[in-house]
Write a protein that holds these residues in place. Structure first.
Motif, short mmCIF file in Angstrom:
data_model
loop_
_atom_site.label_atom_id
_atom_site.label_comp_id
_atom_site.label_asym_id
_atom_site.label_seq_id
_atom_site.Cartn_x
_atom_site.Cartn_y
_atom_site.Cartn_z
N PRO A 113 47.88 44.87 32.21
CA PRO A 113 46.96 45.43 33.21
C PRO A 113 46.23 46.68 32.74
O PRO A 113 45.20 47.05 33.33
CB PRO A 113 47.88 45.74 34.41
CG PRO A 113 49.24 45.87 33.81
CD PRO A 113 49.28 44.91 32.67
N ASP A 131 42.49 39.57 39.48
CA ASP A 131 43.04 38.32 40.02
C ASP A 131 44.44 37.99 39.50
O ASP A 131 44.80 36.81 39.39
CB ASP A 131 42.10 37.15 39.72
CG ASP A 131 40.75 37.26 40.40
OD1 ASP A 131 40.53 38.24 41.13
OD2 ASP A 131 39.89 36.39 40.16
N VAL A 132 45.25 39.00 39.19
CA VAL A 132 46.59 38.72 38.65
C VAL A 132 47.46 38.00 39.68
O VAL A 132 48.46 37.38 39.32
CB VAL A 132 47.28 40.00 38.17
CG1 VAL A 132 46.56 40.58 36.96
CG2 VAL A 132 47.40 41.03 39.27
N GLU A 133 47.06 38.06 40.95
CA GLU A 133 47.80 37.32 41.97
C GLU A 133 47.80 35.82 41.68
O GLU A 133 48.76 35.11 42.04
CB GLU A 133 47.21 37.61 43.35
CG GLU A 133 47.33 39.05 43.81
CD GLU A 133 46.23 39.95 43.27
OE1 GLU A 133 46.28 41.16 43.59
OE2 GLU A 133 45.34 39.47 42.53
N GLN A 163 41.66 33.56 32.49
CA GLN A 163 42.56 34.06 33.54
C GLN A 163 43.97 33.49 33.34
O GLN A 163 44.96 34.22 33.34
CB GLN A 163 42.04 33.66 34.92
CG GLN A 163 42.86 34.21 36.08
CD GLN A 163 42.73 35.71 36.23
OE1 GLN A 163 41.63 36.25 36.19
NE2 GLN A 163 43.85 36.41 36.38
N VAL A 164 44.05 32.18 33.18
CA VAL A 164 45.31 31.50 32.83
C VAL A 164 45.01 30.69 31.58
O VAL A 164 44.45 29.59 31.65
CB VAL A 164 45.80 30.60 33.98
CG1 VAL A 164 47.04 29.82 33.58
CG2 VAL A 164 46.09 31.43 35.24
N ALA A 168 50.41 36.89 32.50
CA ALA A 168 49.29 37.75 32.92
C ALA A 168 48.97 38.72 31.79
O ALA A 168 49.84 39.10 31.01
CB ALA A 168 49.66 38.52 34.18
N THR A 188 41.35 44.01 33.27
CA THR A 188 42.51 43.14 33.06
C THR A 188 43.48 43.11 34.23
O THR A 188 44.48 42.39 34.18
CB THR A 188 43.26 43.54 31.78
OG1 THR A 188 43.41 44.97 31.73
CG2 THR A 188 42.52 43.08 30.55
N ARG A 189 43.20 43.87 35.29
CA ARG A 189 43.99 43.73 36.52
C ARG A 189 43.39 42.67 37.44
O ARG A 189 43.84 42.47 38.56
CB ARG A 189 44.05 45.07 37.25
CG ARG A 189 44.68 46.20 36.45
CD ARG A 189 44.47 47.54 37.11
NE ARG A 189 44.87 48.63 36.23
CZ ARG A 189 44.51 49.89 36.40
NH1 ARG A 189 43.73 50.23 37.42
NH2 ARG A 189 44.92 50.83 35.56
N ASN A 229 47.91 34.51 38.61
CA ASN A 229 48.93 34.33 37.58
C ASN A 229 50.33 34.33 38.18
O ASN A 229 51.18 33.51 37.83
CB ASN A 229 48.81 35.42 36.52
CG ASN A 229 47.45 35.44 35.84
OD1 ASN A 229 46.46 35.85 36.45
ND2 ASN A 229 47.39 35.00 34.60
N VAL A 230 50.55 35.26 39.12
CA VAL A 230 51.86 35.36 39.76
C VAL A 230 52.15 34.09 40.56
O VAL A 230 53.25 33.52 40.48
CB VAL A 230 51.92 36.60 40.66
CG1 VAL A 230 53.20 36.60 41.49
CG2 VAL A 230 51.82 37.87 39.83
#
Length: 249
Positions: free
Chosen positions: A160, A146-148, A207-208, A157, A143-144, A150-151
């Motif tokens: 994590p 590609d959180v970039e 992801q989103v 997000a 769950t961490r 989301n940001v």
């Protein structure tokens, strides 16, 4: 470089059949963990006459492991992928079933080996369908991941810590598994144009979860300008690998 509209248009018209990310070739780079999932899976096949592949997608990865055991079943949860997987795997004498990780449609103690690459993982169900001494090999997306993205888009997000190596190992041990190998990595993955970003968000809708081109047009435009200026946009893939076995009776 092509315009924002041209790149997004290409991504919107790209096929999403099966679990095929070949459209991203030359549009992305990086993204490979240090281990080789398919090499380890191939090594385990020789001692596994009965194989189950969970969330097989279009059967792409399973087909790459041929020749397959004499009794091979592939399961897929997303209905449009089932005929694609069946067509690909039928010449390899593999049966394709519809079903979900929470309700695997087979009897208890049916398989010697369960493979699961980037699929949902239900430890109780895997333990149920494996024979005593049976093995599980899984590569998971944490769950961490590609959180970039989301940001950059201002999108919610996931937690994590919700799905990590530690969480998965704990669940497997609760159901009697002995963990033989466990590895986790964060790996750079680079998008070279906004079309690749849009394709990724279409192909991986979790992801989103509220992704819509109109809803996110302004941040997508900003990300396109950033890629044009900086040459790329880098995220980090969250991957972990577990090999585990049930005890012999």
């Amino acid at each position: 470089m092509l315009s924002y509209n041209d790149l997004v248009g290409q991504a919107l018209h790209a096929s999403l059949r099966g679990w095929d990310f070949s459209w991203l070739r030359d549009r992305t780079s990086g993204g490979s963990p240090s281990w080789r999932y398919t090499e380890r899976a191939s090594a385990l096949l020789s001692a596994a006459p009965r194989l189950l592949d969970l969330d097989t997608g279009g059967g792409e990865v399973l087909a790459s492991l041929a020749p397959l055991p004499r009794h091979t079943v592939a399961m897929e949860a997303w209905q449009p992928n089932i005929p694609i997987a069946a067509k690909r795997l039928r010449p390899l004498s593999a049966t394709v079933l519809g079903g979900t990780a929470d309700a695997i449609p087979v009897s208890e103690a049916t398989f010697d080996l369960v493979l699961n690459r980037h699929g949902a993982l239900n430890a109780a169900e895997v333990a149920r369908v494996l024979t005593p001494g049976g093995r599980l090999l899984t590569q998971q997306v944490g769950t961490r991941n590609d959180v970039e993205l989301n940001v950059a888009l201002g999108a919610p997000a996931p937690d994590p810590e919700a799905w990590t190596l530690a969480v998965a190992v704990d669940r497997l041990r609760r159901y009697g598994f002995r963990v033989l190998d466990a590895r986790e990595e964060m790996i750079d993955y680079v998008f070279h144009d906004i079309g690749a970003v849009v394709f990724q968000l279409r192909a991986v809708p979790w992801q989103v979860r509220d992704f819509d081109l109109n809803r996110y047009e302004r941040p997508l435009q900003s990300l396109h300008e950033r890629i044009c200026s900086e040459g790329a946009f880098t995220v980090r893939n969250h991957r972990f690998l577990i090999e585990a076995a049930l005890p012999d009776i």
